[in-house]
Design an enzyme around this catalytic site. Structure first.
Site, PDB file in Angstrom:
ATOM      1  N   HIS A  70      84.421  32.332  41.196  1.00 22.16           N
ATOM      2  CA  HIS A  70      85.078  32.083  39.934  1.00 22.16           C
ATOM      3  C   HIS A  70      84.495  30.535  39.606  1.00 22.16           C
ATOM      4  O   HIS A  70      84.203  30.421  38.518  1.00 22.16           O
ATOM      5  CB  HIS A  70      86.551  32.106  39.963  1.00 22.16           C
ATOM      6  CG  HIS A  70      86.886  33.466  40.305  1.00 22.16           C
ATOM      7  ND1 HIS A  70      87.801  33.821  41.289  1.00 22.16           N
ATOM      8  CD2 HIS A  70      86.734  34.639  39.706  1.00 22.16           C
ATOM      9  CE1 HIS A  70      88.045  35.060  41.457  1.00 22.16           C
ATOM     10  NE2 HIS A  70      87.568  35.628  40.476  1.00 22.16           N
ATOM     11  N   LYS A  82     100.149  45.298  38.148  1.00 20.69           N
ATOM     12  CA  LYS A  82      99.357  45.023  39.503  1.00 20.69           C
ATOM     13  C   LYS A  82     100.440  44.216  40.314  1.00 20.69           C
ATOM     14  O   LYS A  82     101.164  43.345  39.578  1.00 20.69           O
ATOM     15  CB  LYS A  82      98.185  44.162  39.102  1.00 20.69           C
ATOM     16  CG  LYS A  82      96.832  44.997  38.994  1.00 20.69           C
ATOM     17  CD  LYS A  82      95.733  44.439  39.271  1.00 20.69           C
ATOM     18  CE  LYS A  82      94.548  44.720  38.463  1.00 20.69           C
ATOM     19  NZ  LYS A  82      93.391  43.617  38.699  1.00 20.69           N
ATOM     20  N   ARG A 135      78.542  40.686  38.886  1.00 29.56           N
ATOM     21  CA  ARG A 135      78.031  40.636  40.195  1.00 29.56           C
ATOM     22  C   ARG A 135      76.976  41.752  40.384  1.00 29.56           C
ATOM     23  O   ARG A 135      76.031  41.661  41.035  1.00 29.56           O
ATOM     24  CB  ARG A 135      79.208  40.902  41.185  1.00 29.56           C
ATOM     25  CG  ARG A 135      79.780  39.339  41.586  1.00 29.56           C
ATOM     26  CD  ARG A 135      81.179  39.750  42.158  1.00 29.56           C
ATOM     27  NE  ARG A 135      82.165  40.582  41.513  1.00 29.56           N
ATOM     28  CZ  ARG A 135      83.252  40.797  41.740  1.00 29.56           C
ATOM     29  NH1 ARG A 135      83.832  40.303  42.853  1.00 29.56           N
ATOM     30  NH2 ARG A 135      84.077  41.441  40.833  1.00 29.56           N
ATOM     31  N   SER A 165      88.135  38.450  45.313  1.00 25.61           N
ATOM     32  CA  SER A 165      89.453  37.852  45.591  1.00 25.61           C
ATOM     33  C   SER A 165      89.874  39.163  46.514  1.00 25.61           C
ATOM     34  O   SER A 165      90.715  38.767  47.542  1.00 25.61           O
ATOM     35  CB  SER A 165      90.330  37.749  44.483  1.00 25.61           C
ATOM     36  OG  SER A 165      89.756  36.985  43.531  1.00 25.61           O
TER      37      SER A 165
HETATM   38  P1  ADP Z   1      89.894  40.543  37.009  1.00 23.67           P
HETATM   39  O1  ADP Z   1      89.929  39.828  35.739  1.00 23.67           O
HETATM   40  O2  ADP Z   1      89.098  42.044  36.485  1.00 23.67           O
HETATM   41  O3  ADP Z   1      91.170  41.018  37.741  1.00 23.67           O
HETATM   42  P2  ADP Z   1      88.963  38.630  38.604  1.00 23.67           P
HETATM   43  O4  ADP Z   1      89.994  37.751  38.479  1.00 23.67           O
HETATM   44  O5  ADP Z   1      88.777  38.898  40.271  1.00 23.67           O
HETATM   45  O6  ADP Z   1      88.928  39.858  37.948  1.00 23.67           O
HETATM   46  O7  ADP Z   1      87.607  38.113  37.980  1.00 23.67           O
HETATM   47  C1  ADP Z   1      87.657  37.416  37.031  1.00 23.67           C
HETATM   48  C2  ADP Z   1      86.120  37.394  36.390  1.00 23.67           C
HETATM   49  O8  ADP Z   1      85.384  37.010  37.134  1.00 23.67           O
HETATM   50  C3  ADP Z   1      85.473  38.997  36.033  1.00 23.67           C
HETATM   51  O9  ADP Z   1      84.755  38.712  35.017  1.00 23.67           O
HETATM   52  C4  ADP Z   1      84.833  39.115  37.564  1.00 23.67           C
HETATM   53  O10 ADP Z   1      83.719  39.996  37.374  1.00 23.67           O
HETATM   54  C5  ADP Z   1      84.415  37.919  37.712  1.00 23.67           C
HETATM   55  N1  ADP Z   1      84.003  37.623  39.146  1.00 23.67           N
HETATM   56  C6  ADP Z   1      84.998  37.780  40.253  1.00 23.67           C
HETATM   57  N2  ADP Z   1      84.337  37.410  41.326  1.00 23.67           N
HETATM   58  C7  ADP Z   1      83.071  36.949  40.929  1.00 23.67           C
HETATM   59  C8  ADP Z   1      81.995  36.353  41.640  1.00 23.67           C
HETATM   60  N3  ADP Z   1      81.766  36.355  43.138  1.00 23.67           N
HETATM   61  N4  ADP Z   1      80.808  35.825  41.168  1.00 23.67           N
HETATM   62  C9  ADP Z   1      80.739  36.038  39.710  1.00 23.67           C
HETATM   63  N5  ADP Z   1      81.782  36.474  38.915  1.00 23.67           N
HETATM   64  C10 ADP Z   1      83.050  37.065  39.564  1.00 23.67           C
END
Ligand code: ADP
Length: 160
Positions: A17, A41, A90, A128
């Site tokens: 992130h 969730k 990813r 995460s």
């Molecule tokens: P969500 O919003 O779907 O619950 P997350 O909070 O984990 O998911 O991720 C927020 C955004 O960051 C999403 O677009 C996810 O694809 C992206 N993301 C998560 N992990 C990574 C990573 N390791 N590298 C690049 N982008 C990521």
């Protein structure tokens, strides 16, 4: 002024992130990392805990701020005069999910543009949920999350 919003659960915020935030901050005048509270969730960290951890992790990037919302993301954007959503990609599984999300957001507000940044190769397998699982087995996650997040994770898992 081009303002972008990077929404997500960030439970917890990882180096994947952080990399997306840093790169988005070079493209846009300002970037808001938006912790979206999804009541459907269950989360490891509360919204306030996540906001505080992210604030500490991005404090050296001048044009990035952190906020939270329980509203629709498109409503948050329109009330903050922004038209750009940042998301990270990813792999093809992320793409399928993100493309559906993008089109749902377009249905709600056709002015919104989703901008994708692909993951750097060192972050492709980082999520995460993997961090939460590693922590539950006592695996060292110091290479996967920013130091303020690691500190909170350790405190959380020590209590469990
Ligand atoms: P969500 O919003 O779907 O619950 P997350 O909070 O984990 O998911 O991720 C927020 C955004 O960051 C999403 O677009 C996810 O694809 C992206 N993301 C998560 N992990 C990574 C990573 N390791 N590298 C690049 N982008 C990521």
């Amino acid at each position: 002024m081009r303002k972008a919003v990077y929404p997500g659960s960030f439970d917890p915020f990882t180096n994947g992130h952080l990399d997306i935030v840093k790169r988005a901050a070079r493209i846009f005048d300002s970037v808001t990392v938006l912790v979206a509270s999804n009541n459907n969730k269950s989360h490891l960290f509360s919204v306030d805990e996540r906001v505080n951890m992210i604030k500490e992790s991005i404090c050296d990037i001048p044009n990035v701020t952190v906020d939270s919302t329980s509203a629709l993301i498109v409503d948050y954007l329109s009330s903050h005069n922004s038209f750009f959503i940042i998301r990270g990609l990813r792999n093809s599984v992320d793409f399928e999910y993100e493309y559906t999300l993008e089109n749902n957001n377009l249905f709600l507000d056709s002015a919104i543009e989703t901008v994708y940044l692909t993951s750097r190769k060192e972050n492709i397998f980082l999520s995460s949920s993997a961090v939460r699982e590693y922590m539950s087995y006592g695996v060292d996650c110091s290479a996967l999350v920013p130091p303020p997040v690691l500190e909170r994770l350790k405190a959380k898992f020590e209590k469990k």
